[in-house]
Write an enzyme that holds these catalytic residues in place. Sequence first.
Site, short mmCIF file in Angstrom:
data_model
loop_
_atom_site.label_atom_id
_atom_site.label_comp_id
_atom_site.label_asym_id
_atom_site.label_seq_id
_atom_site.Cartn_x
_atom_site.Cartn_y
_atom_site.Cartn_z
N ARG A 22 12.98 2.54 -38.35
CA ARG A 22 12.76 0.79 -38.20
C ARG A 22 13.79 0.16 -38.71
NH1 ARG A 22 7.36 1.67 -36.22
NH2 ARG A 22 7.65 1.14 -33.99
N GLN A 56 16.93 -0.85 -33.35
CA GLN A 56 15.92 -1.39 -32.21
C GLN A 56 16.18 -1.07 -30.79
OE1 GLN A 56 15.09 -5.53 -33.10
NE2 GLN A 56 13.70 -5.11 -35.12
N ASP A 105 14.41 1.94 -30.15
CA ASP A 105 12.97 2.30 -30.75
C ASP A 105 12.14 2.54 -29.72
OD1 ASP A 105 10.60 2.29 -32.06
OD2 ASP A 105 11.19 0.45 -33.25
N SER A 144 8.42 1.48 -30.41
CA SER A 144 8.06 0.04 -30.12
C SER A 144 8.03 -0.41 -28.78
CB SER A 144 9.29 -0.79 -30.82
OG SER A 144 8.94 -0.87 -32.21
N TYR A 166 5.29 1.14 -42.89
CA TYR A 166 4.02 1.52 -42.22
C TYR A 166 2.90 1.36 -43.32
CZ TYR A 166 6.50 3.85 -38.67
OH TYR A 166 7.36 4.39 -37.68
P1 NAI Z 1 1.60 2.13 -36.32
O1 NAI Z 1 1.49 2.58 -34.93
O2 NAI Z 1 1.86 3.35 -37.31
O3 NAI Z 1 0.13 1.63 -36.97
C1 NAI Z 1 -0.29 0.45 -36.31
C2 NAI Z 1 -0.82 -0.42 -37.36
O4 NAI Z 1 -1.86 0.03 -37.81
C3 NAI Z 1 0.07 -0.77 -38.62
O5 NAI Z 1 0.42 -2.07 -38.41
C4 NAI Z 1 -0.70 -0.25 -39.72
O6 NAI Z 1 -0.66 -1.12 -40.73
C5 NAI Z 1 -2.21 -0.29 -39.10
N1 NAI Z 1 -3.24 0.27 -39.96
C6 NAI Z 1 -3.18 1.54 -40.49
N2 NAI Z 1 -4.36 2.00 -41.27
C7 NAI Z 1 -5.20 0.88 -40.99
C8 NAI Z 1 -6.50 0.67 -41.44
N3 NAI Z 1 -7.34 1.37 -42.00
N4 NAI Z 1 -7.04 -0.59 -41.02
C9 NAI Z 1 -6.28 -1.52 -40.26
N5 NAI Z 1 -5.16 -1.37 -39.76
C10 NAI Z 1 -4.42 -0.16 -40.01
O7 NAI Z 1 2.78 1.10 -36.91
P2 NAI Z 1 3.79 0.26 -35.73
O8 NAI Z 1 3.27 -0.41 -34.75
O9 NAI Z 1 4.86 1.33 -35.38
O10 NAI Z 1 4.61 -0.60 -36.79
C11 NAI Z 1 4.78 -0.06 -37.90
C12 NAI Z 1 5.56 -1.12 -38.81
O11 NAI Z 1 6.78 -1.10 -38.53
C13 NAI Z 1 5.11 -2.48 -38.67
O12 NAI Z 1 5.37 -3.12 -40.17
C14 NAI Z 1 6.24 -3.24 -37.83
O13 NAI Z 1 6.27 -4.41 -37.96
C15 NAI Z 1 7.52 -2.34 -38.05
N6 NAI Z 1 8.45 -2.29 -37.26
C16 NAI Z 1 9.82 -2.66 -37.40
C17 NAI Z 1 10.76 -2.69 -36.75
C18 NAI Z 1 12.15 -3.01 -37.13
O14 NAI Z 1 13.13 -2.69 -36.38
N7 NAI Z 1 12.41 -3.50 -38.09
C19 NAI Z 1 10.77 -2.14 -35.30
C20 NAI Z 1 8.93 -1.87 -34.86
C21 NAI Z 1 8.08 -1.95 -36.01
#
Ligand code: NAI
Length: 369
Positions: A125, A130, A133, A136, A230
């Site tokens: 990530r 990206q 990805d 995403s 994560y």
């Molecule tokens: P994911 O699909 O693994 O999880 C979805 C969401 O569920 C996450 O935001 C997680 O914090 C939340 N979660 C887990 N347990 C929970 C609970 N008990 N209660 C409430 N929420 C809970 O995550 P996803 O969508 O794959 O994103 C993970 C991270 O990666 C995020 O911070 C996102 O912003 C980041 N990201 C960064 C990218 C980059 O290139 N810089 C690209 C895509 C994502």
Amino acid sequence: MRSVRVVIPAETREYERRVALVPDVVPRIVRSGLEVLVESGAGLPSYATDDDFRAAGAAVAAGDALDLTEAAVVASVQPLPVQQAVELSERTVTISFLQPAAEPELVEIFARRKVTAFSLDRVPRITRAQPADALSSQALVAGYRAVLVAAARLPKFFPLFMTAAGTVPPARVLVLGAGVAGLQAIATARRLGAVVEGYDVRAAAAEEVRSLGAQFVELELETQEGVGGYAREQSAEFLARQRELIGERVAIADVVITTAAIPGRPAPRLVTTEMVEAMRPGSVIVDLAAESGGNCELSRPGEEIRHHDVLVWGARNIWSDMPAHASKLYANNVAALLLLMTKDGDVSPDLDDEVLAGCCVTHAGEVRA
Ligand code: NAI
């Protein structure tokens, strides 16, 4: 020189309607000096015909004439079936949502056959990665679709209406989990005019939720950051306290969309049967985590359950409900990863590259952690 061939087999797993390459993306790959061969009919479930692929510059072959031993690259959405994996030649590259933890047999075959296997669920990530990805891009599809599913099933409007026949208040939507899918769900529900609340265990999510015009639900709980952006897995006590606090927000919502996930772990249980029973009749829950154990106690993948007049919709391969655009985005991700390892018409992955190293599962006979 013999051309380097990228093969796109038809998907074989149940409920899978996506395809790893769409006609629009073929020219990008052909321009880089590679040849594309698509199995006849592979695009039909996502509405791309063999003729569309031919017009874009790909060759098309019937399934029984598809020779994977000649492939330099095999790209698919789901991991390849074992009977195809055992046909691959040494140094063939595979690209798919391999999910190595769930596919030990396949990983073993790839290692034994010295296949270089890349898993799109492991793309780091980081900004440079990206374009590749796929988690995403597919999360975006899921978040958008989840809202449409809910809106179509809710016996109420989403937006506020002020009409001569009376005023209708907007629907209240609660999104649990504000990662990529959750944020897209929030944005889509806002566009439809609902009043939206979002919640996540990661502190960074608060700002993102607010920037989409939704309220962030502040619970009096410590935040739960894990590695790589994560969330980490929470303790039983944390989850119990979280459920207690979330219960009040769930009770007043017309729609609850759950997207919470922890990579490689079962989905956290956030919505209990008791909470569902406290919701108003006609309310709708869409559980995007239904296939990985469910955020809602009552959800079942691929089923629509009515409990106390609340509808609980469990997602099962929700991307295949929008196969055209899900495939298009996925195909762009595949092309980005493929072009990262292509130079002068040859495919030769450099595993010193952080992006390729991050998502390479097997190479030269070894399984990489
Ligand atoms: P994911 O699909 O693994 O999880 C979805 C969401 O569920 C996450 O935001 C997680 O914090 C939340 N979660 C887990 N347990 C929970 C609970 N008990 N209660 C409430 N929420 C809970 O995550 P996803 O969508 O794959 O994103 C993970 C991270 O990666 C995020 O911070 C996102 O912003 C980041 N990201 C960064 C990218 C980059 O290139 N810089 C690209 C895509 C994502």
